[in-house]
Design an enzyme around this catalytic site. Structure first.
Site, PDB file in Angstrom:
ATOM      1  CB  ILE A 156     -38.933   4.766 -66.362  1.00 21.16           C
ATOM      2  CG1 ILE A 156     -39.973   5.730 -65.762  1.00 21.16           C
ATOM      3  CG2 ILE A 156     -38.177   5.445 -67.489  1.00 21.16           C
ATOM      4  CD1 ILE A 156     -39.350   6.915 -65.020  1.00 21.16           C
ATOM      5  CB  SER A 157     -36.169   2.121 -69.289  1.00 18.32           C
ATOM      6  OG  SER A 157     -35.232   1.460 -70.107  1.00 18.32           O
ATOM      7  CB  SER A 158     -35.238  -1.936 -66.711  1.00 22.40           C
ATOM      8  OG  SER A 158     -35.243  -3.196 -66.072  1.00 22.40           O
ATOM      9  CG  HIS A 297     -34.970   4.610 -73.916  1.00 27.20           C
ATOM     10  ND1 HIS A 297     -35.936   3.639 -74.108  1.00 27.20           N
ATOM     11  CD2 HIS A 297     -34.374   4.316 -72.720  1.00 27.20           C
ATOM     12  CE1 HIS A 297     -35.925   2.794 -73.081  1.00 27.20           C
ATOM     13  NE2 HIS A 297     -34.994   3.186 -72.228  1.00 27.20           N
TER      14      HIS A 297
END
Length: 430
Positions: A156-158, A297
């Site tokens: 997730i994300s990073s 996001h």
């Protein structure tokens, strides 16, 4: 109550010394022995191997872990941790159901973000976080005799950005990945030591599919094997890693996997979702992309991991089907003279779906160097060569063939190449 008199110490000591010696010589020390993690609990594993960026490794092994289990690497977001990923996603519960093992890497640097930007991270074996994560996988494979054909990454994300990086650095390790709110491999690249790339996060970095694909291929030069499948997720209102990154990921991975950018299937499995599949129409297409209308996001929600699991193929028994060698056939012949030769290659699509934007990889016999060719672009001119389709023959329909060829110098060995891979799939040769 009776009391047994104590024996004198001198009579006990020889037996005690013999017992201690037997124990010492019968079992290796803890540092030399690999201990399996306790079942059904999140456990930190230390001393798991090369770890240049001091990551922590957390492991979840279900009570009903299967023989030769699959492995899922679940990578956390910035400010997160392995335990946070364990608690905030359903991967452990899915492992309980299907018997696979979950690795939760955890960053120790102050940002709690994974390194997806440094030159070291964007190269196979280059150092930094990907090397540590690869060591975690190696430890798990060794300890649990895990199935090396069923290793997956998700984040997730990073962690989504790291999923892209892992699949680029180690295409021979992973079968597939699922990235939630990420960016393409190489998009976050920096050379000044910064962990953040504002141009990429703002969605202003764009490349052609070929350029994006070349960034992935440069992470492991010369690799011609099967590439992992990729699933990407993104919200249209993402204000951290802007939505254009979603389209750039699609461009990158369709190119890497050699499939058309035109979706083979489009549907809406949930209201507000648009799902497109590339290269095939089923649950395990080479590339699958899910766009969430009006979502920001933080798009990850409970239940999405189950959809990633379906894409991986882990919600049914047995390993994920890999591309079958019979999907293509190459017939190769040569005609030689003193120091030169011409080679003719006929590529036949023996599968049931069209092959688009093809690349044929093969290794020239020692001493051969291509001087010119037709029907394709050949790079490099010796060693392991990739022939890339011309503009007029980029699609090979089922049961159809394309003929290409080249002229080469040779030092005595005028044989044709013996093995071929087409877009990562091994072809039968004749």
């Amino acid at each position: 109550m009776s009391i047994t008199p104590r024996r004198p110490l001198r009579s006990v000591l020889p037996a005690l010394l013999l017992f201690i010696a037997a124990v010492l010589f019968a079992a290796p020390t803890a540092s030399a022995r690999t201990e399996a993690a306790p079942a059904a609990t999140l456990t930190e594993i230390t001393d798991f191997g090369t770890n240049p960026s001091n990551l922590q490794m957390y492991l979840y092994v279900p009570d009903n872990v299967t023989a030769h289990p699959a492995v899922v690497v679940a990578v956390h977001y910035c400010t997160g941790s392995g335990p946070a990923m364990y608690n905030g996603t359903e991967w452990a519960q899915l492992a309980d159901t299907y018997g696979f093992v979950v690795i939760y890497p955890s960053v120790t640097r102050s940002s709690k973000c994974f390194d997806v930007s440094s030159p070291q991270a964007l190269k196979r074996g280059g150092g930094s976080d990907p090397v540590g994560i690869k060591s975690m996988i190696d430890w798990t494979v060794s300890t649990y005799s895990a199935d090396t054909s069923r290793i997956y990454a998700t984040g997730i994300s990073s962690g989504a950005m790291m999923t892209n990086v892992l699949l680029g650095d180690y295409p021979d390790v992973f079968a597939a990945g699922a990235a939630f709110s990420g960016v393409p491999f190489g998009c976050f690249a920096t050379t000044d030591g910064s962990e953040w790339n504002s141009a990429c996060s703002g969605g202003t970095i764009t490349h052609t599919p070929q350029e994006w694909g070349d960034l992935v291929r440069a992470a492991y030069p010369g690799y011609t094997g099967t590439r992992p499948r990729m699933q990407v997720w993104h919200g249209t209102e993402d204000d951290v890693l802007r939505y254009p990154n979603f389209g750039e990921e699609i461009k990158q991975w369709t190119n890497v996997l050699g499939v058309s950018q035109t979706p083979a299937a489009t549907d809406s499995p949930v209201s507000g979702w648009t799902r497109t599949r590339y290269g095939a129409t089923g649950d395990r297409a080479p590339v699958e992309a899910i766009s969430l209308q009006g979502v920001g996001h933080n798009l990850y929600a409970w239940g999405m991991a189950s959809r990633a699991l379906t894409f991986f193929g882990l919600d049914s028994s047995g390993p994920v089907p890999q591309p079958q060698p019979g999907a293509c056939k190459v017939t190769a012949t040569t005609s030689a003279w003193n120091t030169g030769l011409t080679a003719s290659l006929t590529i036949t699509n023996t599968g049931t779906t069209a092959i688009n934007n093809w690349q044929l990889a093969f290794t020239l016999p020692t001493g051969q160097t291509i001087t010119n060719g037709w029907g394709a672009t050949y790079t490099p001119s010796s060693g392991t060569v990739t022939a890339t389709n011309a503009t007029y023959n980029g699609t090979i329909a089922p049961n159809a063939s394309v003929s290409i060829g080249y002229q080469a110098n040779h030092g005595g060995n005028s044989a044709a190449p013996g093995t071929f891979t087409l877009n990562g799939t091994t072809c039968s040769a004749s």
